[in-house]
Design a protein around this motif. Structure first.
Motif, PDB file in Angstrom:
ATOM      1  N   LEU A 215      30.779  47.550  37.666  1.00  0.00           N
ATOM      2  CA  LEU A 215      29.882  48.441  36.929  1.00  0.00           C
ATOM      3  C   LEU A 215      28.914  49.159  37.864  1.00  0.00           C
ATOM      4  CD1 LEU A 215      28.995  45.911  34.077  1.00  0.00           C
ATOM      5  CD2 LEU A 215      30.746  47.693  34.020  1.00  0.00           C
ATOM      6  N   ALA A 216      28.596  50.359  37.533  1.00  0.00           N
ATOM      7  CA  ALA A 216      29.195  51.221  36.525  1.00  0.00           C
ATOM      8  C   ALA A 216      30.033  52.281  37.234  1.00  0.00           C
ATOM      9  CB  ALA A 216      28.138  51.895  35.665  1.00  0.00           C
TER      10      ALA A 216
ATOM     11  N   GLY B  37      31.104  46.423  29.201  1.00  0.00           N
ATOM     12  CA  GLY B  37      30.977  45.887  30.562  1.00  0.00           C
ATOM     13  C   GLY B  37      31.452  44.451  30.704  1.00  0.00           C
TER      14      GLY B  37
ATOM     15  N   THR C  68      36.643  48.975  35.340  1.00  0.00           N
ATOM     16  CA  THR C  68      35.288  49.482  35.481  1.00  0.00           C
ATOM     17  C   THR C  68      34.940  50.272  34.231  1.00  0.00           C
ATOM     18  OG1 THR C  68      33.809  50.843  36.843  1.00  0.00           O
ATOM     19  CG2 THR C  68      36.120  51.479  36.770  1.00  0.00           C
TER      20      THR C  68
ATOM     21  N   VAL D 165      26.047  48.397  29.808  1.00  0.00           N
ATOM     22  CA  VAL D 165      27.147  49.357  29.813  1.00  0.00           C
ATOM     23  C   VAL D 165      28.154  48.919  28.748  1.00  0.00           C
ATOM     24  CG1 VAL D 165      29.032  50.333  31.177  1.00  0.00           C
ATOM     25  CG2 VAL D 165      26.828  49.834  32.269  1.00  0.00           C
TER      26      VAL D 165
END
Length: 231
Positions: free
Chosen positions: A166-167, A32, A193, A29
């Motif tokens: 996440l996510a 992240g 997040t 992500v």
């Protein structure tokens, strides 16, 4: 329900794992890893419970595109039928193999101050069902493959759950919505997040869905977190 205090509040850090973070995560992500320092700051606060979750998949998990002939990750979907009730089903995207038990990708990122955690919830262990939520899969009649999270929160007298990690648009959202269903006042810390879909429209759509379900989306300087800081 009473206001949040350190004694009745939990911090839930969702899936901050190697496979969900750049640069080498199988399902990374964007950004992240960047939220870890601020999450560590929250871990220094006197929450009654501090927990992290992990996707903890067997190598033949149903959410992996590799388990479905001709299917591609991120593009194709699959409808999962509850193994205990043929009338309940969940349609979900298929993913690349990720967070497989015993692999480095399954582990929490090394930047996270894991020594401050009280426990870790391993989810997604049943290869037959998907479990975005830290509480367990979405099937309810009957429940299938639920984790120990709700029991641990209730045992400690938790009334308020603060969620980050996440996510944003998958496991954070599902965990927060399920926390409301289980009777907790639930707050998602928006700055801590990141989403799979990072478009403005996608972010706002997820936010609206969470708020419609009773989740409160807050910032780091919110009065709810100030109540924890002030002891």
């Amino acid at each position: 329900m009473s206001a949040p205090t350190p004694a009745n509040s939990a911090l839930a850090i969702i899936d901050l794992q190697n496979d969900f973070c750049p640069p080498h995560g199988a399902l990374a992500v964007t950004g992240g890893r960047d939220i870890a320092p601020a999450i560590n700051t929250l871990l220094s606060l006197p929450f009654a419970l501090k927990l992290a979750t992990r996707d903890f998949h067997p190598p033949d998990h149903i959410s992996f595109a590799s388990q479905h002939t001709g299917k591609k990750p991120f593009t194709d979907s699959h409808t999962i039928v509850s193994p205990k009730n043929q009338e309940e089903e969940q349609t979900t995207l298929l993913w690349p193999d990720h967070c497989v038990q015993g692999t480095p990708g399954c582990e929490l990122i090394p930047e996270l101050h894991t020594s401050s955690l009280h426990f870790i919830v391993d989810k997604g262990q049943d290869k037959r069902v998907e479990s975005y939520s830290a509480f367990g899969p979405p099937f309810r009649r009957p429940r299938v493959g639920m984790t120990e999270l709700d029991a641990k929160l209730k045992e400690k007298g938790i009334e308020h759950v603060f969620v980050c990690g996440l996510a944003w648009d998958f496991c954070v959202q599902s965990t927060a919505v399920d926390a409301v269903e289980h009777g907790y006042s639930t707050y998602v810390i928006e700055e801590l997040t990141k989403g799979v879909d990072q478009s403005e429209d996608g972010h706002e759509k997820t936010k609206a869905e969470m708020e419609k379900s009773g989740v409160k989306v807050i910032g780091l300087e919110s009065p709810e977190l100030d109540a924890i800081r002030k002891k």
